[in-house]
Design a protein around this motif. Sequence first.
Motif, PDB file in Angstrom:
ATOM      1  N   GLY A   1      33.571   0.602   7.685  1.00  9.73           N
ATOM      2  CA  GLY A   1      34.527  -0.428   7.294  1.00  9.73           C
ATOM      3  C   GLY A   1      33.882  -1.804   7.151  1.00  9.73           C
ATOM      4  O   GLY A   1      34.134  -2.516   6.174  1.00  9.73           O
ATOM      5  N   TRP A   2      33.026  -2.188   8.104  1.00  7.88           N
ATOM      6  CA  TRP A   2      32.342  -3.484   8.034  1.00  7.88           C
ATOM      7  C   TRP A   2      31.406  -3.542   6.831  1.00  7.88           C
ATOM      8  O   TRP A   2      31.321  -4.565   6.142  1.00  7.88           O
ATOM      9  CB  TRP A   2      31.560  -3.747   9.324  1.00  7.88           C
ATOM     10  N   LEU A   3      30.690  -2.447   6.572  1.00  2.00           N
ATOM     11  CA  LEU A   3      29.800  -2.400   5.402  1.00  2.00           C
ATOM     12  C   LEU A   3      30.597  -2.562   4.111  1.00  2.00           C
ATOM     13  O   LEU A   3      30.221  -3.332   3.216  1.00  2.00           O
ATOM     14  CB  LEU A   3      29.034  -1.071   5.371  1.00  2.00           C
ATOM     15  N   THR A   4      31.700  -1.825   4.017  1.00  5.14           N
ATOM     16  CA  THR A   4      32.536  -1.852   2.809  1.00  5.14           C
ATOM     17  C   THR A   4      33.151  -3.229   2.595  1.00  5.14           C
ATOM     18  O   THR A   4      33.309  -3.685   1.456  1.00  5.14           O
ATOM     19  CB  THR A   4      33.651  -0.787   2.906  1.00  5.14           C
ATOM     20  N   LEU A   5      33.471  -3.921   3.699  1.00  4.62           N
ATOM     21  CA  LEU A   5      34.033  -5.272   3.618  1.00  4.62           C
ATOM     22  C   LEU A   5      33.075  -6.230   2.913  1.00  4.62           C
ATOM     23  O   LEU A   5      33.506  -7.177   2.247  1.00  4.62           O
ATOM     24  CB  LEU A   5      34.335  -5.785   5.038  1.00  4.62           C
ATOM     25  N   GLY A   6      31.782  -5.963   3.040  1.00  4.67           N
ATOM     26  CA  GLY A   6      30.796  -6.795   2.345  1.00  4.67           C
ATOM     27  C   GLY A   6      30.412  -6.258   0.981  1.00  4.67           C
ATOM     28  O   GLY A   6      30.276  -7.015   0.020  1.00  4.67           O
ATOM     29  N   SER A   7      30.265  -4.927   0.882  1.00  2.89           N
ATOM     30  CA  SER A   7      29.691  -4.342  -0.334  1.00  2.89           C
ATOM     31  C   SER A   7      30.636  -4.303  -1.529  1.00  2.89           C
ATOM     32  O   SER A   7      30.227  -4.584  -2.661  1.00  2.89           O
ATOM     33  CB  SER A   7      29.180  -2.928  -0.049  1.00  2.89           C
TER      34      SER A   7
ATOM     35  N   THR B   1      26.322  -6.751   9.715  1.00  2.00           N
ATOM     36  CA  THR B   1      26.671  -5.525   8.984  1.00  2.00           C
ATOM     37  C   THR B   1      27.357  -5.876   7.657  1.00  2.00           C
ATOM     38  O   THR B   1      27.061  -5.273   6.618  1.00  2.00           O
ATOM     39  CB  THR B   1      27.604  -4.630   9.833  1.00  2.00           C
ATOM     40  N   ILE B   2      28.251  -6.863   7.680  1.00  2.00           N
ATOM     41  CA  ILE B   2      28.895  -7.327   6.441  1.00  2.00           C
ATOM     42  C   ILE B   2      27.842  -7.886   5.492  1.00  2.00           C
ATOM     43  O   ILE B   2      27.866  -7.629   4.279  1.00  2.00           O
ATOM     44  CB  ILE B   2      29.962  -8.394   6.743  1.00  2.00           C
ATOM     45  N   GLY B   3      26.882  -8.659   6.056  1.00  2.00           N
ATOM     46  CA  GLY B   3      25.802  -9.225   5.235  1.00  2.00           C
ATOM     47  C   GLY B   3      24.973  -8.152   4.560  1.00  2.00           C
ATOM     48  O   GLY B   3      24.625  -8.271   3.370  1.00  2.00           O
ATOM     49  N   ILE B   4      24.662  -7.083   5.292  1.00  2.00           N
ATOM     50  CA  ILE B   4      23.927  -5.956   4.710  1.00  2.00           C
ATOM     51  C   ILE B   4      24.767  -5.312   3.613  1.00  2.00           C
ATOM     52  O   ILE B   4      24.256  -4.915   2.563  1.00  2.00           O
ATOM     53  CB  ILE B   4      23.571  -4.921   5.805  1.00  2.00           C
ATOM     54  N   GLY B   5      26.080  -5.227   3.854  1.00  2.00           N
ATOM     55  CA  GLY B   5      26.984  -4.677   2.842  1.00  2.00           C
ATOM     56  C   GLY B   5      26.947  -5.478   1.553  1.00  2.00           C
ATOM     57  O   GLY B   5      26.912  -4.913   0.456  1.00  2.00           O
ATOM     58  N   VAL B   6      26.923  -6.815   1.675  1.00  2.00           N
ATOM     59  CA  VAL B   6      26.847  -7.690   0.496  1.00  2.00           C
ATOM     60  C   VAL B   6      25.564  -7.417  -0.283  1.00  2.00           C
ATOM     61  O   VAL B   6      25.578  -7.270  -1.519  1.00  2.00           O
ATOM     62  CB  VAL B   6      26.894  -9.184   0.916  1.00  2.00           C
TER      63      VAL B   6
END
Length: 260
Positions: A74-80, A149-154
């Motif tokens: 979820g955190w990854l998707t929030l960024g990606s 984790t959000i930053g990595i997603g972005v």
Amino acid sequence: MDFQIGLVIAGLVVGFVVGLTGVGGGSLMTPILLYFGIPPTKAVGTDLLYAAFTKMGGIYVHNKKSNINWTITGWLTLGSVPAALVTLWILNSIKTDITTINAVIKQSLGWALLFTSVAIIFKQKILKFSQKHAGDKFHSESTTQNMLTIGIGVLLGATVTLTSIGAGALGTVTLFFLYPLLPTPRLVGTEIAHAVPLTLVAGIGHASMGNLDLILLGQLLLGSLPGIFIGSMLSGKVPDQFLRNAIAVMLFLAGYKLIF
């Protein structure tokens, strides 16, 4: 485009390698499509939906084995996903100059291949380094970890949308660094669960811009689905490290050729 047995075989080989090692989906497929003369924009757009469809089965299997951490996903998707939408908007805003878009994608693809090859070779060393520093501040403070984790997603969202590469090897390596104490099967399962919505959104976006060849997609899936099944059955019976290193060398050479 017309039916080409070579593309079906390419799908079979890539599917087999992915099933065998868990590495190489977009990293191998996109350069192969360029070799067959597919324009970079169409190669990326088609490969994104190819990745989404092939990894959907992976979610079912990994979820059944409890190998997915849905919170991290979820955190990854929030960024990606927002990053993918912004990248698609930028690509769409310069769509009148297809030559420029193709040049940008080829350069981005080349660098993504180089970074992916390095990530594959040093994967175990990165894992050991991460486990050694597992008590560090950014591992223990959940808010900081979530923001990273959000930053990595972005980063993954932009890279995957531009090149169709990064959701597998790069995503897993970055998760190794942030979550070193999470078992490897859960890291892999979590990244696969994240890759599906990301590649689906990016793929649909590219399709809306005309960067999709349905016949090409069908030929790739015709080969890759049985390839993944066969590779998965043989997984563990072929020296994994040798295969990974061979893939890394091929990706490095392909990336170098695209850039220079």
